[in-house]
Design an enzyme around this catalytic site. Structure first.
Site, PDB file in Angstrom:
ATOM      1  N   GLU A  59      33.515  42.132  25.462  1.00  0.00           N
ATOM      2  CA  GLU A  59      34.550  41.093  25.587  1.00  0.00           C
ATOM      3  C   GLU A  59      34.208  39.821  24.830  1.00  0.00           C
ATOM      4  OE1 GLU A  59      33.276  42.843  28.071  1.00  0.00           O
ATOM      5  OE2 GLU A  59      34.949  44.146  28.606  1.00  0.00           O
ATOM      6  N   HIS A  89      37.974  44.304  39.815  1.00  0.00           N
ATOM      7  CA  HIS A  89      39.292  44.544  39.225  1.00  0.00           C
ATOM      8  C   HIS A  89      40.385  43.688  39.853  1.00  0.00           C
ATOM      9  CE1 HIS A  89      37.166  48.074  37.814  1.00  0.00           C
ATOM     10  NE2 HIS A  89      38.166  48.416  37.051  1.00  0.00           N
TER      11      HIS A  89
END
Lengths: 364, 334
Positions: free
Chosen positions: B68, B137
């Site tokens: 990322e 998540h």
């Protein structure tokens, strides 16, 4: 795509073309750059050394808030600036102010952050030179992005991204190498291995055979070069730039050099290294060895040296003049560049500051 | 509502609306590029980028290595060099490896360079809970970004806003952290595809009411609307404000709303301590103190790591928590 390991492996020893005594290395693996390139590099080295000396003096006098000197690493600075075309981008670190000035940035703009006046002082687009990076290795990914964007548009740009030995331990170093390799981005990574990350020696950063070997895991060819031999640096970086420009992908170059002075003027390097180690590196000085070589080849005489020195002195004089005054921007500017258009909240806060300052003025 | 295709109105899910916004932006401007993890052939794990590689080619919409910081860092460079990257962080907590790039570079580049370098880029982050997601998540990570000067932070609560806000975010000269409430991805509504783009930074009154104001954003807007519906049946008229944009913050709309009712509850999923909800309470209190009949309350998440799926209902503020907070607004004193 798999690549032959041999094509990725750095040479067993750093590439060296002119040895520390100023002699041409026999059985050199690369061709020496031409005389004009070496004379230009000599002028660059003289200038870079003068920038370091002058900036360190200004830091001692309190004219600069801080100065991280690249004394001893000037060959890397000079070669980095010299191998770039106007199309290319330079991604310098905080220690690469000499390279930034050699790239064409005015000293008044280049030294603004070191005066403590703003975080960066020049328009990066004007000289295709990114702001000097203080976080480690983050700018390497920006270089990949700039290069990838250029490649998508079919432009001939290559990005040359600088970092130090300590930065090779950061995650972004590895992500940058991998992204550059996967996207075949035209980037050359130049690691100035000056043996120390502030106080921490190379042995505590890595036990890899060399920092150049770190490219292998990503399919990026590595090369090692004597970082105090500007001829070798020009040859190795020149090849890497040409290769990247031809669409053959990124390359990792590790330059072996030494930070002759403390991390910054605020550091005390006697706490972590011995004087005799520093003295040993003084004998490998990049400026002295090229001067010897040029004189031996009748390319430099006292008159020419005087001219080169005079140019550097002129720049130093300009630094003294330009950096003598207070270049601090108006406080209102603190609110001007947070967004393209200040938010309503920032407009209010700027008014608070204006009011506070006006009352301070009234009290004077 | 019925679909009226002739006027450019279509019934779309939020996921489809986001996809349309990307598609339209890419068609309108060659410099818009989309990249991230699984955004190519797969179309993203939530299918937001579905079909973009097929339509625009793999130089315009492409998969990257799984890193990322690398994704955001490369986007910074591309934005420096004439592109408008739209990157996808696969999930809220998976954006944390990019935190340094976002806070130290994306947010600061314009300021560092005295306005000479703009970073027109969008970081899309599916966020918050409500879908039974596993650990890492379901984070409500908006406060990290909202706390960082230099970033715009927006979050739509319905398909129409998702479409318009994403188009506006991509057109913005500033970096935008675009937070997508993943539990709302599949809610359908009428979207006017030809609607004018709103500027980023305007809140909207979703429901008129006179007794108290619920201030919500993203995934909490439907919760606030449902609470207002229940309250109405009990004889209490609740107004609902949808922030849409956390940064810039629309003090004007929010404060006008609170002044009109004199009572307010902020509804948000994130843990309440040092949160966006806390900031809203502070702002409203500072600005509307003399119009307030009671302290501003919060109906928010607890200060715990987000629970496993079978316990997430405990964490998420629901209608009851909202109405309990409303009940606490010192009605007996008025």
């Amino acid at each position: 795509m798999t690549r032959d390991l041999d094509l990725l492996l750095p040479s067993p020893h750093p590439v060296e073309l002119i040895d520390p005594t100023g002699r041409t290395v026999a059985e050199a693996t690369r061709e020496l750059p031409d005389d004009a390139a070496l004379l230009r590099a000599f002028a660059g080295l003289t200038t870079a050394r003068r920038i370091n000396d002058q900036a360190s003096a200004l830091a001692r006098q309190g004219r600069l808030a801080v100065y991280p000197s690249s004394h001893g690493q000037e060959a890397c600075q000079v070669a980095a600036a010299q191998v770039l075309t106007d199309d290319d981008w330079l991604f310098p670190t905080y220690r690469d102010t000499a390279a930034v000035v050699l790239r064409g940035v005015d000293v008044a703009e280049a030294f603004l952050p070191l005066q403590g006046a703003w975080h960066s002082g020049y328009d990066p687009h004007e000289h295709r030179t990114a702001p000097q990076a203080t976080p480690l290795a983050t700018q390497l990914l920006h270089a990949v992005g700039v290069a990838h964007a250029a490649r998508l548009r079919g432009e001939p740009t290559v990005a040359l991204a600088l970092c130090g030995d300590g930065a090779t331990s950061e995650g972004d170093f590895h992500e940058a190498l991998n992204f550059a390799a996967v996207f075949r981005a035209p980037v050359v990574f130049l690691v100035q291995n000056n043996q120390y990350a502030i106080s921490v020696p190379l042995a505590r950063q890595s036990v890899a055979p060399s920092l150049a070997h770190k490219g292998i895991g990503y399919g990026v060819p590595g090369e090692r070069v004597d970082g105090n031999d500007v001829a070798a640096l020009l040859a190795v970086l020149g090849t890497a730039m040409a290769r990247a420009r031809a669409g053959e992908g990124p390359q990792l170059v590790e330059a072996h050099t030494y930070r002759m002075q403390p991390h910054t003027n605020a550091d005390d390097s006697r706490r972590y290294r011995q004087d005799d180690e520093v003295a040993g590196w003084a004998e490998r000085d990049p400026l002295a060895r090229l001067e010897t070589w040029l004189r031996q080849h009748d390319l430099l005489d006292d008159a020419r040296l005087a001219a080169v020195t005079a140019d550097a002195d002129q720049l130093a004089a300009r630094m003294r003049t330009e950096l003598a005054g207070d270049a601090t921007p108006e406080p209102a500017e603190l609110f001007a560049h947070v967004y393209a258009t200040p938010t309503p909240q920032l407009v209010e806060q700027a008014a608070v500051v204006a009011d506070e300052l006006s009352r301070e003025d009234a009290h004077r | 509502m019925t679909s009226t295709a002739t006027t450019g109105h279509e019934k779309l899910t939020m996921a489809q609306a986001l996809n349309r916004a990307l598609r339209e932006s890419m068609a309108a401007d060659d410099s818009v590029v989309v990249f991230g993890e699984d955004v190519g052939a797969l179309g993203g794990v939530f299918r937001i980028t579905d079909g973009l590689t097929a339509e625009f080619g793999d130089t315009r919409c492409f998969d990257t290595p799984l890193a990322e910081s690398g994704i955001v860092g490369m986007a910074v460079g591309m934005a420096m060099n004439g592109m408008r990257p739209v990157v996808e962080m696969q999930f809220d907590a998976f954006a944390y490896p990019a935190f340094e790039q976002i806070t130290s570079h994306v947010a600061k580049m314009r300021n560092r360079t005295r306005g000479t370098v703009s970073l027109p880029m969008v970081i899309r982050i599916p966020y918050a809970g409500g879908i039974g997601g596993v650990e890492h998540h379901c984070d409500s990570s908006e406060a990290y970004y909202a706390h960082t000067p230099g970033l715009h932070v927006v979050t739509p609560a319905n398909a129409a806003d998702a479409h318009r806000l994403l188009r506006a975010a991509i057109a913005s000269p500033d970096p935008v952290v675009f937070m997508e409430p993943k539990k709302l991805y599949w809610t359908k509504e009428e979207v006017d595809l030809g609607a004018e783009l709103p500027g980023i930074g305007r809140a909207m009154i979703r429901r008129e009411g006179t007794d108290a104001t619920l201030i919500a954003y993203g995934p909490s807007v439907p919760v606030a609307l449902e609470a207002a519906e229940v309250a109405a049946q009990e004889g209490r008229s609740l107004q609902v404000v949808d922030l849409r944009s956390i940064v810039p913050f629309d003090d004007e709309t929010v404060c006008a709303a609170v002044r009109s009712t004199g009572r307010a509850v902020v509804v948000a999923e994130a843990p309440g301590f040092a949160s966006v909800a806390s900031e809203i309470v502070a702002r409203v209190t500072e600005r509307c103190f003399h119009s307030l009949a009671a302290p501003v309350r919060r109906a928010v998440g607890f200060d715990i790591p987000f629970p496993a799926p079978k316990l997430e209902h405990v964490q998420l503020p629901g209608v009851d928590r909202v109405l309990d907070a409303v009940d606490d607004l010192q009605w007996d004193l008025s």
